[in-house]
Write an enzyme that holds these catalytic residues in place. Structure first.
Site, short mmCIF file in Angstrom:
data_model
loop_
_atom_site.label_atom_id
_atom_site.label_comp_id
_atom_site.label_asym_id
_atom_site.label_seq_id
_atom_site.Cartn_x
_atom_site.Cartn_y
_atom_site.Cartn_z
N THR A 76 40.18 41.31 44.06
CA THR A 76 39.42 42.07 45.05
C THR A 76 40.32 42.57 46.17
O THR A 76 39.85 43.18 47.12
CB THR A 76 38.28 41.21 45.62
N SER A 84 40.62 36.46 41.67
CA SER A 84 39.72 37.61 41.48
C SER A 84 40.42 38.80 42.13
O SER A 84 40.82 38.71 43.29
CB SER A 84 38.38 37.36 42.17
N SER A 105 39.54 36.16 54.38
CA SER A 105 39.24 37.17 53.37
C SER A 105 40.48 38.01 53.17
O SER A 105 41.46 37.89 53.88
CB SER A 105 38.10 38.06 53.84
N LYS A 106 40.39 38.87 52.18
CA LYS A 106 41.54 39.75 51.92
C LYS A 106 41.82 40.60 53.16
O LYS A 106 42.92 41.03 53.40
CB LYS A 106 41.25 40.65 50.72
N GLN A 107 40.76 40.86 53.94
CA GLN A 107 40.95 41.71 55.12
C GLN A 107 41.64 40.94 56.25
O GLN A 107 42.53 41.44 56.91
CB GLN A 107 39.60 42.22 55.64
#
Ligand code: GLU
Length: 307
Positions: free
Chosen positions: A16, A14, A241-243
């Site tokens: 994001t 995805s 997470s992406k962070q």
């Protein structure tokens, strides 16, 4: 397990944010499994939730994968461009689909609790029709009655899995209140349309698999084999997470690329070199070692596919 030929695998990020340490593990496992089985590997951009897609993220992911040495064996598929396919699938199973007027609050208030994926279990409020004055917000798929709702499957990594759809999910959303098709429908339609024989992805999607198998049965398409790899978590036990898992995988920086792949390989339990041996110095050297190491790891777990 017998191997339908050809093997077709896929990685379906995805968009994001850029690839991160967690999504790299899923990408690597799916790629290695395809290569170890002499199969094809496809990339599909799951941008069906257009509200969550971050502009430019898909292009970044594709550039990162390319630089790491993972190239798609077919054209890149974008879910946002395939809405007609999802609509057509919905029409094929129209007898099982109904409009639902409930909002989140009402579903949560039913106190049936949440399913294994954390989503509130739907109590079936609109199953027999909308209450007077209510309008459909979303489309839901009817699941079988309790007693007939058990779906089981053999996961090549996680072993036998089963779920009672009526009790652990309830009728689930096919088209969301915001107008986007739900992941569960899009992923099933796409895997079938692309001829995917093997789904290799993170274990956070184990709980979604029975819903996907149910949809495959209703649509009359075949069920792929599944292999769910463990999910990378941070020190507090949360999925990266992406962070929190950002990776410095940028074209040109081979050392960082090899280090990121090695970290992902280590997480999967791949043994790349004997004790005391030096780490692969290049991307090419990494791949040369990683494919047979994956085959060995699966053989040890009895999860290797045989022809
Ligand atoms: N798009 C999903 C994700 O990025 C993966 C879906 C799948 O592999 O089925 O988490």
């Amino acid at each position: 397990m017998s191997l339908p030929s050809p093997y077709i695998g896929r990685f379906a990020p995805s968009p994001t944010g850029p690839l991160h340490a967690g999504s790299l593990v899923a990408a690597l496992a799916s790629y290695l499994d395809a290569r170890a089985n002499g199969g094809a590997w496809l990339i599909r951009i799951e941008d069906i939730d257009e509200g969550r897609a971050v502009p430019g993220a898909a292009e970044t992911i594709l550039a990162q994968l390319d630089w790491l040495g993972m190239q798609s064996d077919g054209g890149i598929v974008w879910q946002s461009r395939r809405k007609d396919l999802y609509q057509a699938a919905r029409e094929r199973i129209a007898d099982y689909v109904y409009g639902c007027g409930c909002n989140r609050r009402e579903i949560a208030d039913s106190r049936l609790g949440v399913g294994p994926d954390g989503a509130a279990i739907y109590p079936g409020t609109c199953r027999l029709g909308l209450a007077p004055g209510r309008e459909a917000r979303s489309l839901r798929l009817r699941v079988p009655e309790p007693g007939e709702d058990l779906i089981g499957f053999q996961d090549r990594f996680a072993g036998w899995q089963e779920q009672r759809l009526a009790l652990e999910s309830g009728d689930f959303v096919l088209k969301r209140a915001d107008g986007y098709w739900a992941y569960q429908l899009a992923v099933v339609v796409d895997d079938a349309e692309q001829g995917v024989t093997d789904v290799v992805r993170g274990a956070d999607l184990l709980d979604s698999t029975p819903r996907q198998i149910y949809l495959q049965r209703l649509l009359g398409v075949s069920t792929p084999r599944y292999l769910h790899v463990p999910v990378v978590r941070n020190a507090s036990g949360e999925k990266l997470s992406k962070q929190t898992g950002a990776l410095a995988v940028l074209p040109g920086n081979e050392e960082a690329a090899v280090a990121a792949l090695q970290q992902a390989a280590g997480f999967l339990g791949l043994r790349l070199a004997g004790p005391g041996a030096s780490r692969p110095a290049s991307l090419a050297a990494f791949w040369q070692e990683a494919v047979p190491a994956w085959a060995k790891l699966l053989a040890e777990r009895g999860a290797l596919l045989t022809g």
